[in-house]
Design an enzyme around this catalytic site. Structure first.
Site, PDB file in Angstrom:
ATOM      1  CD  GLU A 103      -2.980  -1.237   2.165  1.00  0.00           C
ATOM      2  OE1 GLU A 103      -4.197  -1.064   1.989  1.00  0.00           O
ATOM      3  OE2 GLU A 103      -2.492  -1.533   3.283  1.00  0.00           O
ATOM      4  CD  GLU A 123      -3.607  -6.556   3.904  1.00  0.00           C
ATOM      5  OE1 GLU A 123      -2.821  -5.611   4.063  1.00  0.00           O
ATOM      6  OE2 GLU A 123      -3.685  -7.219   2.840  1.00  0.00           O
TER       7      GLU A 123
END
Length: 249
Positions: A103, A123
């Site tokens: 990210e 995740e």
């Protein structure tokens, strides 16, 4: 210090230097990244920036044991994710670039990755969702089905695959990502700085509405996760190094 700054010509290099923790981001690192990027934006002698990790790892994402408050007013998550930057930023990636690490790279303008790089969003296998921009930035950077695969399976990409799909700008030999990023920064700095900044501002302006909607959708997904039993089970299983026992609630 877990964040080091280096200036080469008109380029600021921000080093993530916490390899013992795989450069996982905690509060101290977020503050250091934010301060470095504040310097990049505010110092008229600096025209471009590079953010990089250590020779063996770019960033493993959030430090799950020390992440509370790992955001700043000016930069958002990690001091960079929601930053309204005015100067170009390049990610130079060696080794794992996972979760929040990817990210961070997605929040940059360009990505240079060595053949040692592996990019993934792990995740969901931990019962979590990506909360630092990947839910909308990765679908912008990659074909939709590839983006979905990364987001819901934790599958990863090699540097070459990421290059073939258009996510990575330059693939480097091992240990050469930072050097190649410096070459790219020199190319940028050979252009008119006012023109570069005006171009980036115009590009970013076109994404503002979509980004706002993306953050709202990310917030809803995060609320569902925080209310779930599976989130705690996923985190416990990760630290206990065992397969999670999902309850689907």
């Amino acid at each position: 210090m877990p964040i080091r700054e280096e200036v080469l010509g008109r380029t600021l290099i921000v080093h993530l230097d916490r390899e013992g923790k795989r450069n996982a981001i905690n509060v101290e690192m977020a503050l250091g990244i934010s301060a470095a990027l504040d310097r990049l934006d505010d110092d008229d002698s600096l025209w471009a920036g590079i953010i990089t990790g250590t020779p063996n790892v770019f960033c493993a994402g959030t430090d799950l044991k020390d992440c509370a408050g790992a955001r700043t007013d000016r930069g958002g998550e990690y001091g960079v994710i929601r930053r309204q930057r005015i100067k170009p930023l390049i990610a130079a990636v060696e080794g794992p670039c996972m979760g929040g690490g990817l990210e961070i790279a997605l929040a940059c303008d360009l990505i240079v990755a060595s053949t040692t790089a592996r990019m993934a969003l792990p995740e969901t296998p931990r019962g979590l969702v990506a909360t630092s921009g990947a839910l909308f930035r990765v679908t912008r950077a990659l074909p939709p089905n590839i983006a979905r695969q990364l987001l819901i399976t934790g599958a990863g990409l090699t540097a070459q695959r990421a290059y073939d799909l258009g996510l990575v700008n330059v693939v480097s030999e091992p240990g050469q990502a930072l050097m190649d990023a410096q070459v790219l920064a020199d190319d940028i700095n050979a252009s008119g700085p006012v023109a570069v900044r005006a171009t980036l501002a115009a590009l970013n302006e076109q994404y503002e509405t979509a980004d706002a909607a993306g953050w709202v959708a990310t917030g809803r997904a995060q609320e569902k996760i925080l209310a779930s039993d599976d989130m705690r089970e996923g985190i416990d299983a990760f630290f206990e190094k065992r397969p999670p026992e999902w309850k689907a609630r």
